[in-house]
Design an enzyme around this catalytic site. Structure first.
Site, PDB file in Angstrom:
ATOM      1  N   HIS A  53       0.839  -1.205   0.000  1.00 39.33           N
ATOM      2  CA  HIS A  53       0.000   0.000   0.000  1.00 39.33           C
ATOM      3  C   HIS A  53       0.876   1.258   0.000  1.00 39.33           C
ATOM      4  CE1 HIS A  53      -3.447   2.564   1.463  1.00 39.33           C
ATOM      5  NE2 HIS A  53      -2.441   3.235   2.000  1.00 39.33           N
ATOM      6  N   GLU A  54       1.872   1.295   0.865  1.00 38.47           N
ATOM      7  CA  GLU A  54       2.721   2.486   0.960  1.00 38.47           C
ATOM      8  C   GLU A  54       3.570   2.663  -0.302  1.00 38.47           C
ATOM      9  OE1 GLU A  54       2.443   4.795   3.164  1.00 38.47           O
ATOM     10  OE2 GLU A  54       0.952   3.677   4.284  1.00 38.47           O
ATOM     11  N   HIS A  71       1.603   4.284  -3.067  1.00 39.52           N
ATOM     12  CA  HIS A  71       1.503   5.744  -3.033  1.00 39.52           C
ATOM     13  C   HIS A  71       2.662   6.376  -3.821  1.00 39.52           C
ATOM     14  CE1 HIS A  71      -1.888   6.470  -0.407  1.00 39.52           C
ATOM     15  NE2 HIS A  71      -1.360   5.875   0.645  1.00 39.52           N
ATOM     16  N   GLU A  73      -6.217   6.618  -1.274  1.00 43.08           N
ATOM     17  CA  GLU A  73      -6.155   5.444  -0.405  1.00 43.08           C
ATOM     18  C   GLU A  73      -6.691   4.207  -1.108  1.00 43.08           C
ATOM     19  OE1 GLU A  73      -4.443   5.287   2.021  1.00 43.08           O
ATOM     20  OE2 GLU A  73      -4.116   7.425   2.199  1.00 43.08           O
TER      21      GLU A  73
END
Ligand code: ZN
Length: 241
Positions: free
Chosen positions: A103-104, A107, A161
């Site tokens: 997820h990070e 980004h 997100e």
């Protein structure tokens, strides 16, 4: 994800700011003394990094495990990843850790910092970044995704997100981590946040657990396909704390 983006900052500028923010964070927060934790996070990070396609991907990914009990993680432009030691208790398996790190990293891959800083409500940040000298402005740190630590919350939008969730899901699956663990991870996160009353970056504006799992479930058949393909190609990561 096939979406149009407004990106006003040159990649080089943003990467440089990412490096500086990382250096500052390392001055402000001690790294963990646990070699075992470092090896564990290295195993998961490397497994994911091997599956990142080029394009806007940083040439190298680097990580630090910080001694901080909050279950948080971040990834900065330029590929600098921070993992709080507290995350390793909430993410119960290597696949759950891969879900957070995926997820990070998503980004960064989707250039969300650039897009966020380019957006009108934070347009001043672009100027601040161009002028930044040694001590970084808290607004810049927040724009890059470190606001929680520096007292200025500038969370990613819900759209960012959701996008990071889906890109991260594909990434963990391609690296051979069972994507179904992502759903368990977010459940653990929700449970922890309601007990602790605090929210890490990925819960601040994050979609509710319900929306999030619905979105993940919709993507799951595709992710499972990628996962089975990855396992067949020999992607069988074995990372233990
Ligand atoms: Zn996020």
């Amino acid at each position: 994800m096939g979406r149009r983006q407004l990106l006003l900052l040159p990649d080089d500028d943003l990467d440089r700011q990412g490096l500086e923010a990382y250096a500052q964070y390392k001055r402000d927060v001690p790294a963990t003394p646990s070699e075992g934790d470092r090896d564990y996070v290295a195993c998961v990070t490397q497994s994911l990094a091997e599956e990142v396609e080029s394009g806007h991907a940083p040439a190298t990914w680097e990580f630090t495990v910080f001694e901080d009990p909050t279950p948080n993680a971040f990834a900065l432009p330029g590929g600098k990843i921070g993992v709080h030691s507290g995350l390793l208790d909430v993410a119960e398996t290597d696949a759950q850790l891969a879900a957070v790190l995926g997820h990070e990293m998503a980004h960064v891959l989707a250039q969300h910092s650039n897009e966020r800083i380019s957006a009108s409500q934070v347009a001043d940040l672009a100027l601040l970044i161009a002028d930044a000298t040694t001590d970084m402005d808290p607004q810049i740190l927040a724009g890059l995704g470190l606001g929680a630590h520096y007292g200025l919350i500038l969370p990613y939008s819900r759209a960012h997100e959701s996008e990071a969730d889906l890109i991260g899901l594909d990434l963990m699956a391609r690296a051979g981590f069972d994507p179904r663990e992502a759903v368990l991870l977010w459940r653990n996160m929700e449970k922890n946040a309601s007990e602790e009353g605090a929210g890490p970056e990925f819960l601040s504006t994050h979609p509710t657990y319900r929306t999030r799992t619905q979105d993940l479930d919709r993507r799951m058949p595709r992710a499972l396909h990628l996962y089975h393909e990855a396992r067949a190609r020999g992607r069988t990561p074995w990372c233990r704390r």
